[in-house]
Design a protein around this motif. Structure first.
Motif, short mmCIF file in Angstrom:
data_model
loop_
_atom_site.label_atom_id
_atom_site.label_comp_id
_atom_site.label_asym_id
_atom_site.label_seq_id
_atom_site.Cartn_x
_atom_site.Cartn_y
_atom_site.Cartn_z
N ARG A 115 0.84 -1.20 0.00
CA ARG A 115 0.00 0.00 0.00
C ARG A 115 0.87 1.25 0.00
O ARG A 115 1.93 1.28 0.62
CB ARG A 115 -0.90 0.04 1.24
N SER A 159 -3.84 0.94 -12.74
CA SER A 159 -3.89 -0.48 -12.38
C SER A 159 -2.89 -1.29 -13.20
O SER A 159 -2.16 -2.13 -12.67
CB SER A 159 -5.30 -1.03 -12.58
N GLY A 182 0.60 -0.42 -12.01
CA GLY A 182 0.89 -1.03 -10.72
C GLY A 182 1.26 -2.49 -10.85
O GLY A 182 2.19 -2.97 -10.19
N TRP A 183 0.55 -3.23 -11.70
CA TRP A 183 0.88 -4.64 -11.91
C TRP A 183 2.22 -4.78 -12.62
O TRP A 183 3.01 -5.69 -12.33
CB TRP A 183 -0.22 -5.33 -12.70
N THR A 188 -4.60 -8.34 -7.63
CA THR A 188 -5.44 -7.19 -7.92
C THR A 188 -4.66 -5.91 -7.64
O THR A 188 -3.76 -5.89 -6.80
CB THR A 188 -6.72 -7.18 -7.06
N VAL A 189 -5.00 -4.86 -8.37
CA VAL A 189 -4.49 -3.52 -8.11
C VAL A 189 -5.69 -2.62 -7.90
O VAL A 189 -6.54 -2.50 -8.79
CB VAL A 189 -3.62 -3.00 -9.26
N SER A 190 -5.79 -2.01 -6.73
CA SER A 190 -6.95 -1.19 -6.38
C SER A 190 -6.51 0.21 -6.01
O SER A 190 -5.39 0.42 -5.54
CB SER A 190 -7.72 -1.81 -5.20
N ARG A 191 -7.41 1.17 -6.22
CA ARG A 191 -7.19 2.52 -5.73
C ARG A 191 -8.41 2.94 -4.93
O ARG A 191 -9.54 2.60 -5.28
CB ARG A 191 -6.91 3.49 -6.88
N ILE A 244 -3.01 3.45 -3.40
CA ILE A 244 -2.93 2.27 -4.25
C ILE A 244 -2.65 1.06 -3.38
O ILE A 244 -1.90 1.15 -2.39
CB ILE A 244 -1.83 2.42 -5.33
N GLU A 245 -3.30 -0.04 -3.72
CA GLU A 245 -3.08 -1.30 -2.99
C GLU A 245 -2.87 -2.41 -4.02
O GLU A 245 -3.72 -2.63 -4.88
CB GLU A 245 -4.25 -1.63 -2.09
N VAL A 246 -1.74 -3.07 -3.93
CA VAL A 246 -1.42 -4.19 -4.81
C VAL A 246 -1.43 -5.46 -3.98
O VAL A 246 -0.63 -5.61 -3.06
CB VAL A 246 -0.04 -4.02 -5.48
N CYS A 294 6.19 1.89 -5.29
CA CYS A 294 4.87 2.42 -4.95
C CYS A 294 5.00 3.64 -4.03
O CYS A 294 4.15 4.53 -4.07
CB CYS A 294 4.03 1.34 -4.26
#
Length: 216
Positions: free
Chosen positions: A96, A110, A113-114, A134-137, A155-157, A182
């Protein structure tokens, strides 16, 4: 440089006496990994229901005394193997970081991030099988007593993969690099420009600007 202290076979909650040698060797490799100085690792209890043996650490990235990213890595081991893993080991991670607005609004965030994750694994020579994640914001607007805070986006990977090469230290180093990227820091080594997993990016991963410190 950061490394996990203490008894490595006990750091994640699995006793040294009951763990198979394969698991103990993997944990010792992880616990002895030397990382870039911005990354601080701490042992943490590992989940017990995902596999017969597990080990975990948390990590924070600190720059000038400010925390810019954090995450968790879990090593799972099932001597019988699991079909979804296509192997006996599995690494599960969460990363995060808080983003600057111009980066948070990028419609390709996304995919980028990946790509940071896959590039980090490739750069460190870590062979990862069966990757998924998953990549989330998420955006936050503050009100009431917190109204003086600026809005923020995080951002959360979340990712997992099978370490197919047995070089567990490489996988930890790659994940630590993802944490730093990140958090707005450059990778520890030049990242490859070719992105076979994300052709829509035109073969180039835009590097982020320095992040703001994470809100608490």
């Amino acid at each position: 440089m950061a490394a996990v202290g203490g008894n490595p076979a006990q750091s994640g909650g699995t006793s040294k006496e009951s763990a198979p040698i394969e698991f103990r060797s993997a944990v010792e490799a992880l616990a002895g990994t030397r990382l870039r100085p911005e990354v601080q690792l701490s042992p943490t209890p590992a989940p017990r229901r995902l596999a017969p043996y597990s080990w975990a650490v948390t990590a924070t990235v600190e720059v000038d005394g400010e925390e810019v990213a954090d995450g968790r890595l879990v090593l799972l081991y099932d001597p019988a193997g699991q079909e979804a893993w296509n192997g006996e080991f599995r690494i599960v991670t969460m990363t995060r970081a808080e983003l600057e607005h111009e980066i948070a609004d990028d419609p390709m965030l996304s995919e980028v991030g990946w790509a940071w994750l896959t590039d980090s694994l490739q750069t460190h020579g870590a062979i990862a099988g069966e990757p998924s994640g998953t990549v989330s914001r998420s955006s936050s607007q503050y009100f009431g007593g917190l109204a003086d805070r600026a809005s923020s986006t995080e951002i959360e990977v979340r990712a997992s993969w099978t370490p197919s090469d047995g070089r567990f230290e490489r996988h930890l180093a790659a994940w630590a690099d993802l944490l730093c990227i990140c958090g707005g820091l450059p990778p520890s080594m030049p990242a490859p420009l070719s992105l076979p997993d994300a052709p829509s990016l035109g073969g180039v991963v835009p590097m982020p600007a320095r992040r703001r410190p994470r809100s608490h």
